[in-house]
Design a protein around this motif. Sequence first.
Motif, PDB file in Angstrom:
ATOM      1  N   THR A   1       2.697   2.689  -2.260  1.00  0.00           N
ATOM      2  CA  THR A   1       2.555   3.538  -3.446  1.00  0.00           C
ATOM      3  C   THR A   1       1.305   4.395  -3.337  1.00  0.00           C
ATOM      4  O   THR A   1       1.342   5.611  -3.581  1.00  0.00           O
ATOM      5  N   ARG A   2       0.201   3.783  -2.944  1.00  0.00           N
ATOM      6  CA  ARG A   2      -1.053   4.542  -2.834  1.00  0.00           C
ATOM      7  C   ARG A   2      -0.976   5.588  -1.725  1.00  0.00           C
ATOM      8  O   ARG A   2      -1.461   6.702  -1.867  1.00  0.00           O
ATOM      9  N   GLU A   3      -0.326   5.239  -0.609  1.00  0.00           N
ATOM     10  CA  GLU A   3      -0.181   6.202   0.488  1.00  0.00           C
ATOM     11  C   GLU A   3       0.656   7.401   0.046  1.00  0.00           C
ATOM     12  O   GLU A   3       0.314   8.551   0.330  1.00  0.00           O
TER      13      GLU A   3
ATOM     14  N   THR B   1      -4.953   1.149 -10.920  1.00  0.00           N
ATOM     15  CA  THR B   1      -5.489   2.224 -10.065  1.00  0.00           C
ATOM     16  C   THR B   1      -4.439   3.285  -9.782  1.00  0.00           C
ATOM     17  O   THR B   1      -4.698   4.490  -9.868  1.00  0.00           O
ATOM     18  N   ASP B   2      -3.227   2.837  -9.436  1.00  0.00           N
ATOM     19  CA  ASP B   2      -2.159   3.790  -9.131  1.00  0.00           C
ATOM     20  C   ASP B   2      -1.720   4.555 -10.378  1.00  0.00           C
ATOM     21  O   ASP B   2      -1.419   5.754 -10.308  1.00  0.00           O
TER      22      ASP B   2
ATOM     23  N   TYR C   1       0.804  -1.216   0.000  1.00  0.00           N
ATOM     24  CA  TYR C   1       0.000   0.000   0.000  1.00  0.00           C
ATOM     25  C   TYR C   1       0.838   1.268   0.000  1.00  0.00           C
ATOM     26  O   TYR C   1       0.304   2.364   0.052  1.00  0.00           O
TER      27      TYR C   1
ATOM     28  N   MET D   1      -4.253   7.218 -10.983  1.00  0.00           N
ATOM     29  CA  MET D   1      -4.114   8.319 -10.020  1.00  0.00           C
ATOM     30  C   MET D   1      -2.955   9.227 -10.404  1.00  0.00           C
ATOM     31  O   MET D   1      -3.075  10.456 -10.385  1.00  0.00           O
TER      32      MET D   1
ATOM     33  N   LEU E   1       1.175   8.472  -3.096  1.00  0.00           N
ATOM     34  CA  LEU E   1       0.434   9.242  -4.097  1.00  0.00           C
ATOM     35  C   LEU E   1      -0.696  10.040  -3.465  1.00  0.00           C
ATOM     36  O   LEU E   1      -0.996  11.159  -3.902  1.00  0.00           O
ATOM     37  N   ALA E   2      -1.326   9.498  -2.431  1.00  0.00           N
ATOM     38  CA  ALA E   2      -2.388  10.234  -1.744  1.00  0.00           C
ATOM     39  C   ALA E   2      -1.829  11.475  -1.057  1.00  0.00           C
ATOM     40  O   ALA E   2      -2.448  12.558  -1.071  1.00  0.00           O
TER      41      ALA E   2
END
Length: 232
Positions: free
Chosen positions: A55-57, A93-94, A53, A97, A59-60
């Motif tokens: 990468t998503r954290e 998804t990433d 997770y 984003m 990018l967020a």
Amino acid sequence: MNTHVFRFGEQVLTALPSGALWWGDRRLLCVSDLHLGKADRIARRTGRMLPPYETRETLARLAADIALTDPATVLCLGDSFDDLMAADSLDVTDTAMLTSLQAGRRWLWAEGNHDPGPLALGGTHVAQHDCGGLTFRHIASATPHEISGHYHPKHAIPGTGTARPCFLTDGNRLILPAYGAYTGGLRATDPVLSGLFTGRILAILTGRRAICVPLTASAPSVRAGRWPGSRR
């Protein structure tokens, strides 16, 4: 305010509590050492599985800084991905984003030692970026008014025992903290880091707010990696 505004060369810059650097006059947002896909790279090379997770954290967090500043230019200052295979294995998804974050703005990928920049994603690849008397590159050299990353500095206010990713500057050189969620770090008083500076060194700690403190050798020693309470 949660940010720290300071003069660097002829320019006024802002250290954001996230570890991003904002140059308001140029509407430029700079982040270093995202190391996207680190969990993927570790799994490939060692077989050790980490929660996928980070990468998503990361990018967020970047999306929040972009929403806050509305930059015309985003400069990723090297080691944006943990390696080129990590860039190629970014999930749908990433990727979507990241594409949405790039829309409508100039996006620069500076070359790092882990990767030369993602080849299949949008943006422009540069070895370094020179603008307004400042030089942006991944690894520090001897250039005046240089902004770099690479070392992942962290520092603790003496007596607190809690280290945070930090900016380091002596007014002539500025080193950014690592922005990625799974990045380790090097204590700011390590000779490898302190030897890069010639003047009085200030550390700007990240966290809920950016805190500027003089760098002293008396800070607790911190090993590279994660520790209780660290989001890095």
